[in-house]
Design an enzyme around this catalytic site. Structure first.
Site, PDB file in Angstrom:
ATOM      1  N   GLU A  68     -25.125  10.100  -4.963  1.00 54.57           N
ATOM      2  CA  GLU A  68     -24.907   8.654  -5.083  1.00 54.57           C
ATOM      3  C   GLU A  68     -24.248   8.393  -6.432  1.00 54.57           C
ATOM      4  O   GLU A  68     -24.477   9.117  -7.407  1.00 54.57           O
ATOM      5  CB  GLU A  68     -26.240   7.905  -5.006  1.00 54.57           C
ATOM      6  CG  GLU A  68     -26.835   7.930  -3.619  1.00 54.57           C
ATOM      7  CD  GLU A  68     -28.215   7.303  -3.569  1.00 54.57           C
ATOM      8  OE1 GLU A  68     -28.671   6.780  -4.610  1.00 54.57           O
ATOM      9  OE2 GLU A  68     -28.838   7.344  -2.502  1.00 54.57           O
ATOM     10  N   GLN A 126      -3.502   0.117   5.732  1.00 59.16           N
ATOM     11  CA  GLN A 126      -4.274  -0.338   6.897  1.00 59.16           C
ATOM     12  C   GLN A 126      -4.493  -1.838   6.752  1.00 59.16           C
ATOM     13  O   GLN A 126      -5.621  -2.321   6.640  1.00 59.16           O
ATOM     14  CB  GLN A 126      -5.604   0.404   6.969  1.00 59.16           C
ATOM     15  CG  GLN A 126      -5.438   1.896   7.217  1.00 59.16           C
ATOM     16  CD  GLN A 126      -6.769   2.578   7.456  1.00 59.16           C
ATOM     17  OE1 GLN A 126      -7.564   2.162   8.282  1.00 59.16           O
ATOM     18  NE2 GLN A 126      -7.020   3.628   6.698  1.00 59.16           N
ATOM     19  N   HIS A 159       1.131  -2.634  -0.847  1.00 60.60           N
ATOM     20  CA  HIS A 159       1.977  -2.189   0.269  1.00 60.60           C
ATOM     21  C   HIS A 159       2.512  -3.387   1.070  1.00 60.60           C
ATOM     22  O   HIS A 159       3.658  -3.392   1.495  1.00 60.60           O
ATOM     23  CB  HIS A 159       1.172  -1.257   1.170  1.00 60.60           C
ATOM     24  CG  HIS A 159       1.938  -0.826   2.371  1.00 60.60           C
ATOM     25  ND1 HIS A 159       3.082  -0.060   2.292  1.00 60.60           N
ATOM     26  CD2 HIS A 159       1.746  -1.078   3.696  1.00 60.60           C
ATOM     27  CE1 HIS A 159       3.556   0.151   3.509  1.00 60.60           C
ATOM     28  NE2 HIS A 159       2.766  -0.457   4.364  1.00 60.60           N
ATOM     29  N   ASP A 202      12.574   1.808   4.945  1.00 67.30           N
ATOM     30  CA  ASP A 202      12.087   1.144   6.158  1.00 67.30           C
ATOM     31  C   ASP A 202      12.334  -0.352   6.043  1.00 67.30           C
ATOM     32  O   ASP A 202      12.622  -0.874   4.963  1.00 67.30           O
ATOM     33  CB  ASP A 202      10.605   1.460   6.439  1.00 67.30           C
ATOM     34  CG  ASP A 202       9.718   1.206   5.241  1.00 67.30           C
ATOM     35  OD1 ASP A 202       9.890   0.166   4.591  1.00 67.30           O
ATOM     36  OD2 ASP A 202       8.851   2.069   4.938  1.00 67.30           O
ATOM     37  N   LYS A 225      12.939   3.349  10.493  1.00 63.76           N
ATOM     38  CA  LYS A 225      12.150   4.572  10.725  1.00 63.76           C
ATOM     39  C   LYS A 225      11.060   4.308  11.743  1.00 63.76           C
ATOM     40  O   LYS A 225      10.667   3.165  11.965  1.00 63.76           O
ATOM     41  CB  LYS A 225      11.607   5.046   9.361  1.00 63.76           C
ATOM     42  CG  LYS A 225      10.123   4.971   9.157  1.00 63.76           C
ATOM     43  CD  LYS A 225       9.676   5.398   7.789  1.00 63.76           C
ATOM     44  CE  LYS A 225       8.326   4.745   7.501  1.00 63.76           C
ATOM     45  NZ  LYS A 225       7.852   4.887   6.159  1.00 63.76           N
ATOM     46  N   ASP A 251      10.852   2.806  -2.865  1.00 62.79           N
ATOM     47  CA  ASP A 251       9.696   2.647  -1.966  1.00 62.79           C
ATOM     48  C   ASP A 251       8.468   2.283  -2.781  1.00 62.79           C
ATOM     49  O   ASP A 251       8.444   2.446  -4.004  1.00 62.79           O
ATOM     50  CB  ASP A 251       9.465   3.965  -1.206  1.00 62.79           C
ATOM     51  CG  ASP A 251       8.848   3.734   0.171  1.00 62.79           C
ATOM     52  OD1 ASP A 251       8.393   2.605   0.438  1.00 62.79           O
ATOM     53  OD2 ASP A 251       8.801   4.695   0.965  1.00 62.79           O
ATOM     54  N   THR A 256       2.681  11.575   2.101  1.00 68.75           N
ATOM     55  CA  THR A 256       2.962  12.953   2.519  1.00 68.75           C
ATOM     56  C   THR A 256       4.342  13.408   2.059  1.00 68.75           C
ATOM     57  O   THR A 256       4.647  14.607   2.076  1.00 68.75           O
ATOM     58  CB  THR A 256       2.946  13.079   4.052  1.00 68.75           C
ATOM     59  OG1 THR A 256       3.993  12.239   4.572  1.00 68.75           O
ATOM     60  CG2 THR A 256       1.621  12.636   4.635  1.00 68.75           C
ATOM     61  N   GLY A 258       6.942  12.608   3.709  1.00 68.11           N
ATOM     62  CA  GLY A 258       7.736  12.674   4.949  1.00 68.11           C
ATOM     63  C   GLY A 258       8.842  11.626   4.980  1.00 68.11           C
ATOM     64  O   GLY A 258      10.001  11.943   5.304  1.00 68.11           O
ATOM     65  N   THR A 259       8.510  10.387   4.641  1.00 67.68           N
ATOM     66  CA  THR A 259       9.501   9.299   4.673  1.00 67.68           C
ATOM     67  C   THR A 259      10.670   9.651   3.761  1.00 67.68           C
ATOM     68  O   THR A 259      11.840   9.537   4.137  1.00 67.68           O
ATOM     69  CB  THR A 259       8.847   7.984   4.191  1.00 67.68           C
ATOM     70  OG1 THR A 259       7.772   7.660   5.086  1.00 67.68           O
ATOM     71  CG2 THR A 259       9.835   6.838   4.131  1.00 67.68           C
TER      72      THR A 259
END
Ligand code: R5P
Length: 342
Positions: A68, A126, A159, A202, A225, A251, A256, A258-259
């Site tokens: 904890e 998210q 984001h 994007d 994308k 960006d 990752t 990847g983009t």
């Protein structure tokens, strides 16, 4: 004019009212500013304190044997204007809990105001449901921070700007574009360059890329994308002429990689001379650094909202500490923060 005490009108201020007003103002000015940090980015917190000319507040932030999180503020914060600097980067959940417990401890220790300074806000991607039966995690984290007792939040390059609205407390949303554009100019020529093309990887990042372009010159290109599955990016199409130009991908984050790598390949295949990337939050999940080092990308400029790994020749990190220190100072003095970006 009604005074802040609501007792008199202009031209009729009694000495008593004037004295009370003077004292209130003096108290406000004397309210101590204290800065604390969890374990996510202590180097950045120390740098910020260096700019502010104050020591980092003393706090124990560790774990009990049962894993904890254990927090104890080790100095008096009663009546103080307190700033807690904590990026909610990896390990994300742990750093969120540290932040929540620190805010709770400060509240219970009678801090006058607690501002959560979150240079990198985890769970930001998210921010909406992409399929049924998913959480809106960025909203839940905002609720938790508010419930813990934060009075206000300072964040950087969220984001999605909509995340500001997930908080029912004031949010100062800082942008790294001025810092990164300056770093780009320093490294690649001080003048506006008409031989570059600034690329949004994007559709969601077009405004950010265009703002960057206005600072450094050149044209704009936009990539469409898709993500066939989580953590995988695929270039669908590109709008804009990139031939014989230096392409600068702008960006908010690199996770990752990847983009970035997909975009760089698409740009070079369409005739771009070289590819440079500027991204605020260098998360570099998994083997992202390795993939980028082995990719056709020439260079990545990022910031220290998240601690950056040493020994990655292509990655250059610029500090956001001066900007965060200035924002903290302005908030403490009740001055405009948006004026920093005009
Ligand atoms: C869009 O989703 C974001 O702005 C970034 O392009 C993305 O998060 C980067 O993630 P990755 O490096 O995993 O492709």
């Amino acid at each position: 004019m009604v005074t802040m005490l609501g007792l008199a009108v202009e031209g009729q201020l009694t000495p008593r009212v004037l004295e009370l007003e003077r004292r209130a103002q003096a108290e406000e000015e004397e309210r101590a500013m204290l800065v604390f940090t969890g374990n996510s980015n202590p180097q950045l917190a120390r740098e910020i304190c260096g700019y502010l000319g104050i020591p980092l507040g003393r706090a124990l932030v560790s774990t009990f044997k049962n894993e904890e999180t254990r927090v104890r503020i080790e100095e008096n914060v009663r009546g103080a204007d307190v700033f807690v600097i904590q990026s909610t980067c990896s390990p994300v959940d742990h750093h969120i809990i540290e932040l929540l417990l620190m805010i709770d401890a400060l509240r219970r220790a009678s801090a006058d105001r607690v501002t959560a300074v979150i240079p990198y806000y985890g769970y930001a991607k998210q921010e909406k449901k992409t399929a049924g039966r998913e959480p809106i995690s960025a909203k839940l984290v905002a609720n938790l921070i508010t419930t813990a007792g934060a009075d206000r939040v300072v964040a950087m390059d969220l984001h999605a700007a909509a995340i500001e609205g997930f908080f029912d407390i004031p949010v100062d949303h800082l942008r790294a574009n001025p810092i990164m554009a300056e770093a780009f100019r320093r490294r690649h020529g001080d003048d506006r360059r008409e031989d570059i093309v600034v690329v949004s990887p994007d559709s969601g990042g077009v405004a950010r890329a265009n703002d960057f372009r206005l600072r450094v010159g050149g044209r704009l290109a936009i990539i469409a994308k898709q993500r066939p599955q989580p953590d995988m990016a695929e270039v669908l199409e590109m709008v804009g002429d990139v031939r014989d130009r230096t392409a600068v991908i702008v960006d908010d984050m690199i996770s990752t990689g990847g983009t970035l790598i997909e975009a760089a390949d698409a740009l070079l295949d369409r005739g771009a001379r070289e590819v440079i990337a500027c991204a605020t939050h260098g998360i570099f999940a998994g083997d992202a650094i390795d993939l980028i080092e082995r990719s056709r990308i020439k260079e990545v400029i990022t910031t220290n909202t998240i601690p950056q790994p040493a020994g990655a020749p292509k990655i250059h990190s610029v500090s956001v500490a001066p900007l965060l220190a200035e924002a903290i100072q302005r908030i403490h003095r009740h001055e405009s923060v948006s004026a920093l970006f005009t």
